[in-house]
Design an enzyme around this catalytic site. Structure first.
Site, PDB file in Angstrom:
ATOM      1  N   LYS A 150     -37.217 -43.693   2.504  1.00 32.89           N
ATOM      2  CA  LYS A 150     -37.829 -43.324   3.775  1.00 32.89           C
ATOM      3  C   LYS A 150     -38.836 -44.389   4.215  1.00 32.89           C
ATOM      4  CE  LYS A 150     -40.307 -39.311   5.721  1.00 32.89           C
ATOM      5  NZ  LYS A 150     -40.827 -37.962   5.390  1.00 32.89           N
ATOM      6  N   LEU A 199     -44.736 -38.593  11.753  1.00 32.05           N
ATOM      7  CA  LEU A 199     -44.196 -37.840  10.615  1.00 32.05           C
ATOM      8  C   LEU A 199     -44.250 -36.330  10.761  1.00 32.05           C
ATOM      9  CD1 LEU A 199     -45.506 -39.856   7.503  1.00 32.05           C
ATOM     10  CD2 LEU A 199     -43.329 -40.104   8.696  1.00 32.05           C
ATOM     11  N   SER A 225     -39.270 -34.755   8.629  1.00 28.04           N
ATOM     12  CA  SER A 225     -39.453 -36.145   9.025  1.00 28.04           C
ATOM     13  C   SER A 225     -38.571 -37.132   8.277  1.00 28.04           C
ATOM     14  CB  SER A 225     -40.922 -36.534   8.830  1.00 28.04           C
ATOM     15  OG  SER A 225     -41.294 -36.431   7.470  1.00 28.04           O
ATOM     16  N   SER A 226     -37.883 -36.662   7.214  1.00 23.93           N
ATOM     17  CA  SER A 226     -36.979 -37.564   6.478  1.00 23.93           C
ATOM     18  C   SER A 226     -35.601 -37.577   7.143  1.00 23.93           C
ATOM     19  CB  SER A 226     -36.862 -37.116   5.014  1.00 23.93           C
ATOM     20  OG  SER A 226     -38.126 -36.981   4.417  1.00 23.93           O
ATOM     21  N   ILE A 246     -43.985 -32.342   3.645  1.00 23.81           N
ATOM     22  CA  ILE A 246     -45.270 -31.645   3.762  1.00 23.81           C
ATOM     23  C   ILE A 246     -45.132 -30.334   4.519  1.00 23.81           C
ATOM     24  CG2 ILE A 246     -46.065 -32.711   5.917  1.00 23.81           C
ATOM     25  CD1 ILE A 246     -48.854 -32.876   4.653  1.00 23.81           C
ATOM     26  N   GLY A 247     -43.957 -30.074   5.093  1.00 25.17           N
ATOM     27  CA  GLY A 247     -43.741 -28.805   5.785  1.00 25.17           C
ATOM     28  C   GLY A 247     -42.263 -28.476   5.895  1.00 25.17           C
ATOM     29  N   GLY A 248     -41.474 -29.199   5.121  1.00 21.77           N
ATOM     30  CA  GLY A 248     -40.023 -29.042   5.192  1.00 21.77           C
ATOM     31  C   GLY A 248     -39.322 -30.347   5.473  1.00 21.77           C
ATOM     32  N   SER A 249     -40.041 -31.467   5.363  1.00 18.73           N
ATOM     33  CA  SER A 249     -39.545 -32.766   5.806  1.00 18.73           C
ATOM     34  C   SER A 249     -38.402 -33.330   4.976  1.00 18.73           C
ATOM     35  CB  SER A 249     -40.692 -33.783   5.837  1.00 18.73           C
ATOM     36  OG  SER A 249     -41.599 -33.446   6.849  1.00 18.73           O
TER      37      SER A 249
END
Length: 580
Positions: A150, A199, A225-226, A246-249
């Site tokens: 990433k 991100l 974000s990934s 960090i939140g589902g990325s």
């Protein structure tokens, strides 16, 4: 006469004095205008240079692949792309394939996938030089394996832009610890992948590199974000990638793109050299993790990373090697399950996926226990949102400064720029109509971060106690699906993944089904729990998803990564058997 002349002189002086503020204001406005124009020009030039660097790296990679194919006219690289990671590592270590063949096979495929999906930020041409030295790491678990990383994962001499202008043209000085460990294990990082601006988005677009789209439907997002990782691996351009969550990325792009993704407990893998857009934020902790086509690949990557070399490079990581015995266990499990968290009604395909997997697991001898998250509104409002934006989004805004705002995050960013007094008024006035206004508008700067951290500690303790009372080993629950239509991610969020970042529980996703015509028909009657604008936006976001992949989410208690992956493997195997 002298009095008249003196009067005229004083009158003229008063006139100039009166006009002076206007002149100063005019000059000031002109200076601001000039500075703004200059700043915009600099931003455009910076973006142009970034795009040119990417284009140049892609062209050089194409030329390298062409030279290789011309010098090896009888070598067919296509079969390599069909191998699983475990098959590829076996052939590389056995000598039936060599790292050069593997690298050029995946580099060629990556270039083709990128042309379709726009998922890469640059090819790491140093990977070609690494071919000359990789033989010294032949005993590594990932010997000769091309790996994608990433954008925010540090690679010496290259930007970790996080999708913002601020970090362009500031190449990092050394590899991230995870990159160093990958190389030590014989892997060859060969490409960096795209991310959303800043991100903190479920989409994947930024002003420098543009929108990454979904490998299964070009009108859908790859997730974030990934998202570059999800698109590249889902499109077949990479077998294994490193993302961050960090939140589902990690989990959302994996879900959207039909692949597997895993978020370990924060702290199990080193974060050194993995850039965050909001460094210092401790309430909701991020974690790097692997993304791959299957669960065995995730487990192999975790086994390779959890080694003495990582523990030596980063002593803050607990020296816990991968426990293969737990991963390979076949002991029946007590599984908690939920179809809806009580806050956001899932899509029909999300519910169906959990029910179908539950039925398969029950047939295999596992026991199920209903499970419901505690105080979900409190978790979302008071802990997640106010934890991530404890500074009133000041750090995020500073990182976004100096460049254009990407269209995919404009709805998300707009409230952050409102003055605090206006946020409070809007929150009060709109709350009867927008039930989650606090989460989207009222980003209040907290005074003393220890208050929510104490609340967070209590929430984690209470959740673990609830988990113990239910006497469960793992949890089966939905993950957001199917992939969103473009430009919807900033208008809607999902706590189905964020909750486990807050709790710091390891969690992963496994694709299990696809959206059917019946799912789409049922979606027409979707109203949501609150029947507000956000429920309407979610329905619009997932509409048109027939044929898209749908995953389930598997969760375990902190530091039980091996158990979580074992559960994911069980789900994967049972789904495959049911299809046969």
């Amino acid at each position: 006469m002298e009095d008249v002349k003196r009067f005229l002189r004083e009158a003229k002086l008063d006139c100039w004095t009166a006009a002076l503020p206007t002149v100063v204001a005019g000059v000031g406005a002109l200076l601001v205008l000039v500075r703004t124009v200059s700043s915009h020009r600099e931003a455009k030039e910076k973006i142009r240079r970034a795009r040119n660097r990417r284009t140049e790296s892609l062209q050089q990679a194409e030329e390298a692949v062409l030279r290789y194919k011309q010098s090896h006219p009888t070598t067919d690289l296509t079969p390599i792309l069909k191998l699983s990671l475990s098959e590829l590592t076996k052939e590389l270590r056995g000598g039936s394939l060599n790292p050069e063949e593997a690298l050029y096979a995946f580099m060629e495929k990556t270039l083709a996938v990128h042309k379709k999906l726009n998922c890469c930020t640059e090819i790491l041409l140093e990977s070609l030089d690494q071919l000359e030295t990789v033989g010294s790491n032949k005993e590594g678990l990932l010997y000769g394996v091309p790996v994608s990383i990433k954008d925010n994962c540090g690679y010496k001499g290259h930007d970790s832009s996080c999708g913002v202008l601020l970090h362009l043209e500031q190449p990092v000085q050394e590899d991230a610890v995870l990159v160093q460990v990958l190389k030590k294990q014989g892997a060859i990082p060969f490409v960096k992948t795209n991310v959303p601006q800043g991100l903190l988005s479920y989409d994947c677009s930024n002003p420098m590199y543009g929108q990454t789209v979904n490998p299964h439907n070009l009108q859908k997002t790859s997730g974030g974000s990934s998202g570059g990782e999800g698109a590249l691996i889902g499109g077949g351009g990479s077998l294994l990638g490193i993302g961050s969550d960090i939140g589902g990325s990690i989990r959302i792009p994996a879900s959207f793109c039909g692949i597997c993704g895993f978020k370990p407990t924060a702290g199990r893998l080193s974060l050194q050299g993995v850039r965050s857009i909001c460094p210092g934020q401790k309430s909701v902790r991020g974690s790097p993790g692997p993304i791959a086509r299957d669960v065995d690949s995730l487990a192999l990557c975790m086994q390779a990373l959890l080694c003495d070399h990582m523990f030596s490079l980063d002593p803050t990581v607990p020296p816990l090697p991968f426990n293969m015995q737990i991963y390979q266990s076949s002991k029946p499990l007590r599984i908690g399950y939920l179809e809806c968290d009580g806050f956001q009604q899932p899509s029909p395909s999300m519910v169906r996926s959990v029910r179908e997997v539950k039925a398969l697991l029950e047939q295999a001898g596992h026991t199920f226990v209903p499970f419901q998250p505690l105080r979900i509104k409190e978790a979302l409002y008071d802990l997640i949102v106010k934890g991530i934006f404890a500074d009133g989004a000041t750090t995020l805004k500073q990182n976004l400064a100096g460049g254009p705002t990407d269209p995919t995050i404009k709805h998300q960013i707009f409230p952050y720029n409102l003055p605090l007094w206006l946020k409070r008024i809007l929150s009060f006035l709109l709350k009867p109509w927008l039930l989650i206004t606090d989460a989207c508008i009222c980003m209040k700067a907290l005074r003393g971060d220890w208050i929510p951290l104490c609340s967070l500690q209590d929430y984690i303790k209470d959740t673990i106690a609830h988990w113990r009372r239910c006497n469960i080993d793992v949890l089966l629950c939905p993950v957001i699906a199917p992939a969103y239509n473009l430009l919807y991610c900033a208008k809607n969020s999902s706590n189905y993944t964020m909750l486990y970042n807050l709790l710091n529980f390891p969690a992963g996703v496994v694709p299990v089904t696809t959206v059917t015509k019946e799912d789409e028909e049922e979606l027409k009657h979707y109203e949501g729990i609150y029947q507000d604008v956000y429920d309407k936006l979610f329905k619009e976001a997932v509409t048109g998803g027939e044929g898209l992949p749908v995953a389930v989410q598997c969760v375990a208690l902190p530091w039980q990564e091996e158990l979580c992956l074992r559960f994911m493997k069980e789900v994967e195997q049972l789904v495959k058997q049911s299809r046969k």
